[in-house]
Design an enzyme around this catalytic site. Structure first.
Site, PDB file in Angstrom:
ATOM      1  N   CYS A  13       0.813  -1.102   0.101  1.00 48.01           N
ATOM      2  CA  CYS A  13      -0.003  -0.021   0.052  1.00 48.01           C
ATOM      3  C   CYS A  13       0.869   1.357  -0.178  1.00 48.01           C
ATOM      4  CB  CYS A  13      -1.078   0.078   1.173  1.00 48.01           C
ATOM      5  SG  CYS A  13      -0.269   0.075   2.930  1.00 48.01           S
ATOM      6  N   CYS A  87      -2.429   1.267  -4.112  1.00 51.71           N
ATOM      7  CA  CYS A  87      -1.215   1.970  -4.564  1.00 51.71           C
ATOM      8  C   CYS A  87      -1.273   2.241  -5.860  1.00 51.71           C
ATOM      9  CB  CYS A  87       0.247   1.394  -3.969  1.00 51.71           C
ATOM     10  SG  CYS A  87       0.419  -0.026  -5.067  1.00 51.71           S
ATOM     11  N   CYS A  91       2.850   0.509  -8.300  1.00 49.98           N
ATOM     12  CA  CYS A  91       3.150  -0.916  -7.839  1.00 49.98           C
ATOM     13  C   CYS A  91       4.012  -1.181  -9.199  1.00 49.98           C
ATOM     14  CB  CYS A  91       2.006  -1.709  -7.528  1.00 49.98           C
ATOM     15  SG  CYS A  91       1.463  -1.110  -5.991  1.00 49.98           S
TER      16      CYS A  91
END
Length: 137
Positions: A13, A87, A91
């Site tokens: 996250c 996120c 990512c």
């Protein structure tokens, strides 16, 4: 059994201070050494959210020693399953990895009353994940 037989899961996250910490703690709690667990954040906070620590303590899991960690390419490459929690595009994506995106409210700035339902939803999802990737033989 070789290390490669143990599935590895990375929870990601933004701040690695709430959702990913709870998920990693639950997975470690339920699966033990049957799964290798990592968590990280694309922009890690300085400390784990105090309300998250309190909510997890209520569930019988102590995460006071945990610290947010920065997301690295190596952590993603070393993981079989990558579970993102809001996120977005930060990512990294690698072929051959299994990606899951768990849409969960961000506990940042929330009190423990707001964190409890997030914690309970994460616990439910983790129990399902354990049954899938690391069932008790």
């Amino acid at each position: 059994m070789s290390d490669t037989a143990v599935p590895s899961v990375l929870f990601v996250c933004v701040h690695n201070a709430g959702r990913s910490q709870m998920a990693a703690a639950f997975l470690t709690h339920f699966a033990g050494d049957r799964v290798q667990v990592r968590s990280a954040g694309s922009a890690p906070a300085d400390t784990v959210n105090a309300a998250v620590v309190e909510a997890m303590a209520e569930a019988g899991i102590d995460i006071t020693a945990e610290v947010p960690k920065v997301l690295t390419v190596e952590a993603v490459q070393a993981s079989d399953v990558v579970i993102t929690m809001g996120c977005g595009d930060t990512c990294p994506v690698f072929p051959g990895k299994r990606y899951l995106d768990w849409e969960l409210p961000d506990p940042a700035g929330q009190g423990v009353d707001a964190v409890r339902p997030i914690r309970d939803e994460i616990e439910k999802r983790i129990r399902g994940l354990v049954d899938e990737i690391a069932p008790v033989s």
